[in-house]
Every structure is written in structure tokens, then in C-alpha cells.
Design a protein around this motif. Structure first.
Motif, mmCIF file in Angstrom:
data_model
loop_
_atom_site.group_PDB
_atom_site.id
_atom_site.type_symbol
_atom_site.label_atom_id
_atom_site.label_comp_id
_atom_site.label_asym_id
_atom_site.label_seq_id
_atom_site.Cartn_x
_atom_site.Cartn_y
_atom_site.Cartn_z
ATOM 1 N N TRP A 28 15.271 4.132 46.597
ATOM 2 C CA TRP A 28 15.534 5.175 45.602
ATOM 3 C C TRP A 28 16.963 5.112 45.075
ATOM 4 C CZ3 TRP A 28 13.208 8.828 42.638
ATOM 5 C CH2 TRP A 28 11.824 8.897 42.758
ATOM 6 N N GLU A 32 17.754 4.669 41.145
ATOM 7 C CA GLU A 32 18.504 5.635 40.307
ATOM 8 C C GLU A 32 19.606 4.902 39.549
ATOM 9 O OE1 GLU A 32 20.056 8.364 43.172
ATOM 10 O OE2 GLU A 32 18.032 8.736 43.910
ATOM 11 N N THR A 35 18.060 2.516 36.784
ATOM 12 C CA THR A 35 17.292 3.092 35.664
ATOM 13 C C THR A 35 18.052 4.172 34.904
ATOM 14 O OG1 THR A 35 16.337 4.733 37.139
ATOM 15 C CG2 THR A 35 15.055 2.702 36.802
ATOM 16 N N HIS A 37 18.585 7.165 36.015
ATOM 17 C CA HIS A 37 18.129 8.511 36.390
ATOM 18 C C HIS A 37 19.288 9.278 37.031
ATOM 19 C CE1 HIS A 37 13.948 7.341 35.735
ATOM 20 N NE2 HIS A 37 13.662 8.634 35.860
ATOM 21 N N GLU A 38 19.134 10.600 37.087
ATOM 22 C CA GLU A 38 20.164 11.398 37.763
ATOM 23 C C GLU A 38 20.344 10.872 39.190
ATOM 24 O OE1 GLU A 38 19.489 15.628 37.564
ATOM 25 O OE2 GLU A 38 21.342 16.061 38.662
ATOM 26 N N ARG A 39 21.603 10.741 39.612
ATOM 27 C CA ARG A 39 21.874 10.164 40.936
ATOM 28 C C ARG A 39 21.790 11.233 42.018
ATOM 29 N NH1 ARG A 39 24.943 5.514 40.727
ATOM 30 N NH2 ARG A 39 24.306 5.386 42.885
ATOM 31 N N TRP A 168 7.933 5.917 39.767
ATOM 32 C CA TRP A 168 8.824 5.856 40.940
ATOM 33 C C TRP A 168 8.975 4.389 41.347
ATOM 34 C CZ3 TRP A 168 6.870 10.062 44.988
ATOM 35 C CH2 TRP A 168 7.113 11.343 44.469
ATOM 36 N N ASP A 365 12.475 11.954 40.663
ATOM 37 C CA ASP A 365 12.783 11.553 39.284
ATOM 38 C C ASP A 365 13.166 12.738 38.405
ATOM 39 O OD1 ASP A 365 10.026 12.191 39.817
ATOM 40 O OD2 ASP A 365 9.546 11.611 37.763
ATOM 41 N N LYS A 366 12.970 13.977 38.890
ATOM 42 C CA LYS A 366 13.334 15.162 38.094
ATOM 43 C C LYS A 366 14.767 15.616 38.385
ATOM 44 C CE LYS A 366 9.011 15.609 36.610
ATOM 45 N NZ LYS A 366 8.385 14.561 37.415
ATOM 46 N N GLY A 367 15.420 14.970 39.345
ATOM 47 C CA GLY A 367 16.816 15.287 39.624
ATOM 48 C C GLY A 367 17.024 16.661 40.251
#
Ligand code: BGC
Length: 408
Positions: A28, A32, A35, A37-39, A168, A365-367
């Protein structure tokens, strides 16, 4: 009024990656980064602050807590275990026990060590052997203090999000791979179940209880057509019950752990895979959480009644809501606890109820936007603030009683 028996588990759940922070040796973390995405970063800094968090859980009347072990910490390289990290989790478990909280330990909650991913992850049959080696190490280390084990969290959510929807890591969209992964998760569970019990027997320890946490949704037809009835039947069968049936048929479930959040409104219009298994309708008139999931407490009761056929006790291993409206959180909790209590009165053996989650945390994935916590976390100062809903839930935990007819 329904009184829960002595020993009934009441508390909350977390998972390592979502609260600990800086789990930088797993898939993960890399995903993050790659991609955008929020870390997850420091998450809730629970790795350092766990004692403070467990103090709060105790103050709130909890007598149980579900947590997960981070595989990538305890086995940072293939076959090399970190005694320092294993000792950390020993301390975490003891911190729970010192406060009178029964640990419920999950061994796999979505994240994988990087070395495992390089070796093909859950797609390759060899993963079963790697998983067992890790399970053996952790069981040997913690068995003296743990009675409840959950091998794998939400196997079908892992399969669907990582291998079918591709949202994911490793972002695959392959039914063939998904099937391999599901098979390895099932056999990984069955073999881990036997191994854990063997270790307890060998050590002469009192017996333990082993299961997995199975996601379950209430599937409700949006109208009375035969097609929708068929679709509800199929979705129940394949998404809710089949994995449980397979594990049960191998004698590898001591109880059924269910993670229940919401309802899916089934809306099949024609024969075909998409309509029968996936097509849904939106009901604007039902209350929703901040991610748009329907709030449907009746579904928990209905599912628990359906689970009676397995003749196994049930643990609500997750049930919760993300919302900025804490009154709605309390309504959600009290209605779901009442639903569970009704199922219990109708003859379902229930071991306990664990709210998701003790803390606001990293929602994959929604942070960090969705707030599921009984306890609010300020992600800048890491200050914890107990929400009013947590205090109301504490009244149930302290008294062991839920008032079934009033809006307690
Ligand atoms: C998972 C948790 C997740 C929660 C809310 C469950 O699917 O086990 O990790 O945070 O639901 O989405």
C-alpha cells in the motif's frame, strides 16, 4: 431491554496500516506513492500512542479490541523475522490485557510485505506456505495472551478491489487471477486454522477460537420481479455465504466473524452476469454515510438469522459509519446494536460487537476524509477527542444492557 451475558465482547476494531503510521515496507505504501493517492504517512501514530488509545477504550467501557499485526513489520524480508517488532506486538497485546480488554487478533488485513508482492503475492500457490510460516511465528509469540484469532480480513473485498475492479494494489482486472487469489486465501485460512490449533494443543494451552472477518451486505430487491429475487439469491450465495460454507465444510471455523455496514439495492433488468450480480439502484430516501452507503440496520438482523443454518456463534467483527454528523453515528450504532440484540433473542449465538473504528483512520483509497472513529483524531497534532456517540456507546458497554424500545 436486553442484557448481554457476562463475557460478551463489546469494543471497537482497528487495523495496523490504517492507524499505526509509517508502514513503509508494504504494497500500500508503494502504491500510494506511485499512484498519487493520499499518503497514509503517520496515520494516527498509534504505533507510538497505543497505550493512550487503549486507556480511552477502557474508559469507554470496552472489554475487547480487535487489531491486526502488520506482516511487513514482523517479517521485513522473506524468512527473516524482526524480534523487535514481534516484541512490540507482545507489548501491545499486554497493554490490552492489562486494561481488561480481550484482544481479537487479525493476521492479514489487506496489506502485504513488499518481498511477498515481488514473489507474486496471493496469486501464487506458494503464498500459502509463506503465510503459514508467518502465522506460526506470531501464534508462537502471542498464544499465551490471545484467545480470538481472525486469519484474514474480508477475503472477497480484497479479491474484488485488488483483482477485479482494479482499484487497490496490484490493480489487476483479471477473473483468472482473482480466482487464484480467492483459492489461496481460502486454503491459507484453512491451513492457518489447523496450525493455530496445533500450536495451542502442543503448548497445552486452553483452546482458542479461529475465524476470518467476512464482509456481508444486505441484498434487497428494488421490486418483486422473479429476476430480482434470483439476483438477491445469487448475490447472497456468492458474495455473502459461499466462502463461509467452504471453510465450514473443512471444519475450519470456530465462529463466524461478520463485517456489516450497509445495504445494496438489487436492480436486475435482464439475464446476464452484470445484471444478476452487479446492477444496483439508488434510493434517495434512505439515510447514507458520507461515502454514500445506505444505512440499513434491519440488514444485520436478516443476515444473522440467515447465518443460523451454520450453527456457529457469530461475532460482529466490524460495524460502523463514516459521517460528520455525530448524532447520526449514535443513531447508527444504537440501531445496529438493537438489531444484533434482536437476532440474539431469536436464537443466534452472538459473541460480541466491535464498532469500526476506535479512531478516525486511513480509509484506504479514500484517504483521511471519511471519519469512522468513536474518537476523533486531529491529524496535525494527533490529539484525540472522544465523540459524544462514543460516550453513549460507553453506557451500553458499562451496563451490558441495551434498551430495545427507546432511542437509547
Ligand atoms: C475494512 C476496513 C475499512 C472499513 C470501512 C472494512 O471493509 O475491514 O479496513 O476501513 O471496512 O470501509
Amino acid at each position: 431491554m436486553i442484557a448481554f451475558p457476562k463475557g460478551f465482547l463489546l469494543g471497537a476494531a482497528t487495523s495496523s496500516y490504517q492507524v499505526e503510521g509509517n508502514n513503509d515496507n508494504c504494497d500500500w505504501w508503494e502504491w500510494e506513492k506511485a499512484t498519487g493517492h493520499e499518503r497514509s504517512g503517520d496515520a494516527c501514530r498509534h504505533y507510538e500512542l497505543y497505550e493512550q488509545d487503549f486507556d480511552l477504550a477502557k474508559e469507554l467501557g470496552h472489554n475487547a479490541h480487535r487489531l491486526s499485526i502488520e506482516w511487513s513489520r514482523v517479517e521485513p524480508q522473506e524468512g527473516t523475522f524482526s524480534e523487535i517488532e514481534i516484541e512490540h506486538y507482545r507489548r501491545v497485546i499486554r497493554a490490552l490485557k492489562d486494561r481488561g480488554l480481550e484482544p481479537v487478533v487479525t493476521l492479514h488485513h489487506f496489506t502485504n510485505p513488499l518481498w511477498l508482492v515481488k514473489l507474486g503475492g496471493w496469486e501464487k500457490q506458494e503464498v500459502q506456505g509463506y503465510f503459514l510460516r508467518y502465522v506460526s511465528k506470531i501464534t508462537e509469540a502471542l498464544s499465551g495472551d490471545v484467545r480470538f484469532w481472525m486469519t484474514i480480513n474480508e477475503p472477497l473485498i480484497y479479491v474484488s478491489h485488488a483483482y477485479i475492479l482494479g482499484v487497490w494494489p496490484p490493480q489487476e482486472k483479471s477473473v483468472r487471477k482473482a480466482k487464484q487469489v480467492e483459492r489461496n486465501l481460502l486454503h491459507g485460512h484453512i491451513r492457518a486454522y489447523n496450525l493455530i490449533h496445533d500450536i495451542y494443543r502442543k503448548k497445552g494451552l486452553a483452546d482458542c477460537f479461529v475465524s476470518f472477518a467476512k464482509n456481508m451486505q444486505a441484498f434487497v430487491a428494488c421490486d418483486n420481479t422473479i429476476l430480482n429475487k434470483l439476483a438477491v439469491y445469487l448475490r447472497n450465495r456468492f458474495f455473502n455465504f459461499e466462502f463461509v460454507e467452504q471453510a465450514k465444510s473443512k471444519g475450519s471455523l470456530d465462529f463466524i466473524g461478520i463485517n456489516y455496514y450497509s445495504r445494496s439495492l438489487v436492480n436486475a433488468k435482464k439475464v446476464g452476469f452484470h445484471d444478476l450480480f452487479l446492477r444496483t439502484a439508488v434510493d434517495e430516501n434512505i439515510k447514507k454515510n458520507s461515502l454514500g452507503w445506505d444505512i440499513y440496520p434491519q440488514g444485520l438482523y436478516d443476515l444473522m438469522i440467515k447465518l443460523r443454518k451454520f450453527q456457529l456463534p457469530v461475532l460482529i467483527s466490524e460495524n460502523g459509519i463514516c459521517t460528520s454528523d455525530d448524532n447520526l453515528r449514535w443513531e447508527y450504532i444504537s440501531e445496529h446494536v438493537k438489531s444484533m440484540a434482536r437476532a440474539k433473542s431469536s436464537g443466534v449465538e452472538v459473541l460480541g460487537y466491535l464498532y469500526w473504528s476506535l479512531l478516525d483512520n486511513f480509509e484506504w483509497d479514500k484517504g483521511y476524509a471519511p471519519r469512522f472513529g468513536l474518537i476523533e483524531v486531529d491529524y496535525k497534532s494527533f490529539k484525540r477527542s472522544v465523540r459524544e456517540s462514543a460516550r453513549k456507546f460507553a453506557e451500553i458497554c458499562h451496563s451490558g444492557v441495551i434498551n430495545n424500545d427507546t432511542n437509547q
